[in-house]
Design a protein around this motif. Structure first.
Motif, mmCIF file in Angstrom:
data_model
loop_
_atom_site.group_PDB
_atom_site.id
_atom_site.type_symbol
_atom_site.label_atom_id
_atom_site.label_comp_id
_atom_site.label_asym_id
_atom_site.label_seq_id
_atom_site.Cartn_x
_atom_site.Cartn_y
_atom_site.Cartn_z
ATOM 1 N N ALA A 30 60.448 60.736 23.008
ATOM 2 C CA ALA A 30 61.130 61.272 24.181
ATOM 3 C C ALA A 30 61.136 60.233 25.285
ATOM 4 C CB ALA A 30 60.423 62.540 24.664
ATOM 5 N N SER A 31 61.924 60.478 26.288
ATOM 6 C CA SER A 31 62.011 59.547 27.407
ATOM 7 C C SER A 31 60.664 59.440 28.118
ATOM 8 C CB SER A 31 63.068 60.021 28.394
ATOM 9 O OG SER A 31 63.043 59.229 29.563
ATOM 10 N N SER A 63 52.349 47.697 30.100
ATOM 11 C CA SER A 63 53.737 47.640 30.553
ATOM 12 C C SER A 63 54.549 48.684 29.806
ATOM 13 C CB SER A 63 54.328 46.252 30.326
ATOM 14 O OG SER A 63 54.352 45.938 28.955
ATOM 15 N N THR A 64 55.716 48.968 30.341
ATOM 16 C CA THR A 64 56.602 49.928 29.696
ATOM 17 C C THR A 64 58.012 49.364 29.585
ATOM 18 O OG1 THR A 64 57.179 51.005 31.786
ATOM 19 C CG2 THR A 64 55.309 51.918 30.574
ATOM 20 N N ASP A 65 58.751 49.869 28.636
ATOM 21 C CA ASP A 65 60.161 49.541 28.478
ATOM 22 C C ASP A 65 60.890 50.871 28.398
ATOM 23 O OD1 ASP A 65 62.721 48.852 27.697
ATOM 24 O OD2 ASP A 65 62.036 47.217 26.414
ATOM 25 N N ASN A 66 61.410 51.307 29.542
ATOM 26 C CA ASN A 66 62.048 52.623 29.583
ATOM 27 C C ASN A 66 63.287 52.685 28.689
ATOM 28 O OD1 ASN A 66 60.099 52.900 31.573
ATOM 29 N ND2 ASN A 66 61.402 54.150 32.867
ATOM 30 N N SER A 67 63.961 51.567 28.515
ATOM 31 C CA SER A 67 65.181 51.565 27.706
ATOM 32 C C SER A 67 64.879 51.825 26.230
ATOM 33 C CB SER A 67 65.916 50.240 27.853
ATOM 34 O OG SER A 67 65.176 49.184 27.281
ATOM 35 N N LYS A 68 63.662 51.503 25.816
ATOM 36 C CA LYS A 68 63.265 51.700 24.419
ATOM 37 C C LYS A 68 62.247 52.818 24.256
ATOM 38 C CE LYS A 68 64.038 46.849 23.206
ATOM 39 N NZ LYS A 68 63.424 45.610 22.662
#
Length: 117
Positions: free
Chosen positions: A26-27, A69-74
């Motif tokens: 999920a997002s 870290s995060t990568d919201n696009s993935k």
């Protein structure tokens, strides 16, 4: 229920680096909390990094060596681990909380990190 899958663990020598990844179904923008825990053999699971409201906090034992870290696009979260030592050996788990009063709690199955001396 959110599904989480960790990857990136492995066997590494002391002083080496690893980059763990947690893929969510999920997002991640909807999560209240994203965190990485680890569990060393024979020990309790401990929090190593926590991301709440755009702020990351680290356990004292890993501060300066771990980077969240995060990568919201993935819809992924990463944990960069540098200067590994044998005390970092263990299973690393991704954990998220979401919803009103964090009613939703999900854990991934974990990824194993082994550091040789």
């Amino acid at each position: 229920q959110v599904q989480l899958v960790e990857s990136g663990g492995g066997l590494v020598q002391t002083g080496g680096s690893l980059r763990l990844s947690c893929a969510a179904s999920a997002s991640i923008g909807g999560f209240n909390v994203m965190a990485w825990y680890r569990q060393a053999p024979g020990k309790q699971r401990e929090l190593v990094a926590e991301f709440i409201r755009l702020i990351v906090t680290y356990a004292n034992s890993v501060n300066g060596r771990f980077n969240f870290s995060t990568d919201n696009s993935k819809n992924t979260a990463q944990l960069q681990i540098n200067n590994l030592n044998p005390e970092d050996t263990g299973d690393y788990f991704c954990h998220v909380q979401a919803g009103y009063e964090n009613i939703l709690n999900s854990w991934g199955p974990g990824t194993q990190v082994t550091v040789s001396s």
